[in-house]
Design a protein around this motif. Structure first.
Motif, PDB file in Angstrom:
ATOM      1  N   ALA A  93      36.850  36.246  35.038  1.00 36.81           N
ATOM      2  CA  ALA A  93      36.197  36.579  36.305  1.00 36.81           C
ATOM      3  C   ALA A  93      37.252  36.736  37.400  1.00 36.81           C
ATOM      4  CB  ALA A  93      35.202  35.496  36.698  1.00 36.81           C
ATOM      5  N   GLU A  94      37.201  37.874  38.064  1.00 35.21           N
ATOM      6  CA  GLU A  94      38.123  38.124  39.174  1.00 35.21           C
ATOM      7  C   GLU A  94      37.604  39.277  40.007  1.00 35.21           C
ATOM      8  OE1 GLU A  94      39.953  37.151  41.561  1.00 35.21           O
ATOM      9  OE2 GLU A  94      41.458  36.329  40.190  1.00 35.21           O
ATOM     10  N   GLU A  95      37.930  39.254  41.285  1.00 38.33           N
ATOM     11  CA  GLU A  95      37.522  40.333  42.173  1.00 38.33           C
ATOM     12  C   GLU A  95      38.194  41.641  41.758  1.00 38.33           C
ATOM     13  OE1 GLU A  95      37.151  38.202  46.434  1.00 38.33           O
ATOM     14  OE2 GLU A  95      38.980  37.753  45.286  1.00 38.33           O
ATOM     15  N   PRO A  96      37.507  42.773  41.933  1.00 41.22           N
ATOM     16  CA  PRO A  96      38.054  44.061  41.482  1.00 41.22           C
ATOM     17  C   PRO A  96      39.406  44.403  42.090  1.00 41.22           C
ATOM     18  CG  PRO A  96      35.726  44.269  42.005  1.00 41.22           C
ATOM     19  CD  PRO A  96      36.134  42.902  42.453  1.00 41.22           C
ATOM     20  N   GLU A  97      39.638  43.991  43.341  1.00 41.46           N
ATOM     21  CA  GLU A  97      40.874  44.393  44.028  1.00 41.46           C
ATOM     22  C   GLU A  97      42.054  43.473  43.719  1.00 41.46           C
ATOM     23  OE1 GLU A  97      38.478  41.789  46.855  1.00 41.46           O
ATOM     24  OE2 GLU A  97      38.100  43.428  45.440  1.00 41.46           O
ATOM     25  N   ARG A  98      41.807  42.372  43.018  1.00 39.31           N
ATOM     26  CA  ARG A  98      42.879  41.409  42.733  1.00 39.31           C
ATOM     27  C   ARG A  98      43.421  41.604  41.330  1.00 39.31           C
ATOM     28  NH1 ARG A  98      44.244  36.118  44.859  1.00 39.31           N
ATOM     29  NH2 ARG A  98      45.438  34.942  43.307  1.00 39.31           N
ATOM     30  N   GLU A  99      44.734  41.560  41.185  1.00 41.76           N
ATOM     31  CA  GLU A  99      45.355  41.707  39.875  1.00 41.76           C
ATOM     32  C   GLU A  99      45.054  40.481  39.019  1.00 41.76           C
ATOM     33  OE1 GLU A  99      49.769  42.560  37.909  1.00 41.76           O
ATOM     34  OE2 GLU A  99      49.535  42.334  40.081  1.00 41.76           O
ATOM     35  N   LEU A 100      44.752  40.707  37.761  1.00 40.26           N
ATOM     36  CA  LEU A 100      44.476  39.607  36.858  1.00 40.26           C
ATOM     37  C   LEU A 100      45.743  38.818  36.571  1.00 40.26           C
ATOM     38  CD1 LEU A 100      42.042  41.331  34.346  1.00 40.26           C
ATOM     39  CD2 LEU A 100      41.464  39.525  35.961  1.00 40.26           C
ATOM     40  N   GLN A 101      45.595  37.494  36.533  1.00 38.93           N
ATOM     41  CA  GLN A 101      46.727  36.594  36.321  1.00 38.93           C
ATOM     42  C   GLN A 101      47.298  36.718  34.910  1.00 38.93           C
ATOM     43  OE1 GLN A 101      45.653  32.545  37.132  1.00 38.93           O
ATOM     44  NE2 GLN A 101      47.506  31.670  36.256  1.00 38.93           N
ATOM     45  N   PHE A 102      46.426  36.941  33.920  1.00 36.37           N
ATOM     46  CA  PHE A 102      46.858  37.026  32.529  1.00 36.37           C
ATOM     47  C   PHE A 102      46.890  38.475  32.068  1.00 36.37           C
ATOM     48  CE2 PHE A 102      45.377  32.748  33.114  1.00 36.37           C
ATOM     49  CZ  PHE A 102      46.246  31.982  32.363  1.00 36.37           C
ATOM     50  N   LYS A 103      47.772  38.761  31.126  1.00 33.36           N
ATOM     51  CA  LYS A 103      47.950  40.115  30.608  1.00 33.36           C
ATOM     52  C   LYS A 103      47.662  40.146  29.111  1.00 33.36           C
ATOM     53  CE  LYS A 103      49.441  41.345  34.655  1.00 33.36           C
ATOM     54  NZ  LYS A 103      48.534  42.103  35.552  1.00 33.36           N
TER      55      LYS A 103
END
Length: 244
Positions: A93-103
């Motif tokens: 779960a993350e906001e659309p404009e924020r880069e995801l912490q994990f890759k």
């Protein structure tokens, strides 16, 4: 659908235990919900890592993701050993404009989930709803063969939660504070009285108290919930099985 509590603690695990983590099993499939500190070790008491079919992460706080990097390493090793032939989908779960912490990594993929979204796996349908916390966070409603389980994830009390929890067979509710903590909202969490109110207003059949505090007398939480809610109350512990 069987739900096994892998970790009931908030913030950090007690010795030999774990923070947020829940194993959901249905139709010979296995889903991990949250992957906090100590969860990976607890998981392997029940399933090898390569038996997981999917992972859902409610938000990026460490007590919900601390073991996620190690889980990805396990998937990489399983892929190299040919134990895992398809990448494990990890939904965060993350906001659309924020880069995801994990890759993404060999053996695991990363996808975004958000409030208002849905995920269907076989006969299990998961819907995500907005909760109220410092980080972007979603609660989760699991529907399976006419049964319903709801996980609040981390949140302060808000009346909008009632409709998402309504008529749940099991409500797994964060209970971070005792009833005398009147400003729990300022910390993005609920106190026991608010959990009781949510369970009562939503008409749930059973409430499971989780995300437990490291201070005070934990059994007191259930008695405080019972002051408001007259249904079944269970205080979570690692290894608790819930059949829904």
């Amino acid at each position: 659908m069987r739900i096994t509590v892998l970790g009931p603690w908030g913030a950090y695990p007690k010795a030999g235990d774990a923070t947020a983590g829940y194993l959901i099993e249905y139709d010979n499939r296995s889903m991990l919900v949250d992957c906090g500190s100590g969860v990976l070790a607890q998981l392997q008491k029940y399933k090898p890592v390569y038996a997981l079919n999917s992972v859902l992460i409610s938000h990026r706080h460490y007590d919900h993701v601390a073991d996620l990097g190690c889980l990805q390493y396990a998937c990489l090793i399983d892929a190299d050993l040919d134990h895992r032939r398809e990448a494990l989908p990890i939904y965060i779960a993350e906001e659309p404009e924020r880069e995801l912490q994990f890759k993404p990594m060999k053996g695991s993929g990363i996808e975004r989930i958000y409030a208002g979204g849905r995920l269907t796996e076989g006969e299990l349908e998961v819907s995500f709803f907005k909760t109220f916390h410092e980080a972007y966070c979603v609660g989760m409603s699991f529907s399976y063969k006419g049964k319903k389980a709801v996980y609040t994830a981390d949140t302060y009390y808000d009346d909008s939660l009632i409709m998402h929890c309504a008529d749940a067979d099991v409500l797994i509710a964060e209970t971070s504070f005792y009833a005398d903590m009147k400003d729990a909202r300022n910390y993005g969490h609920m106190n026991a009285a608010e959990v009781g109110r949510l369970a009562k207003e939503a008409g749930v059949r059973k409430v499971v108290l989780t995300h437990l505090p490291h201070f005070g007398s934990v059994p007191q939480l259930a008695s405080e919930v019972a002051d408001v809610y007259d249904g079944e109350i269970v205080t979570a512990y690692s290894g608790l099985n819930l059949d829904v």
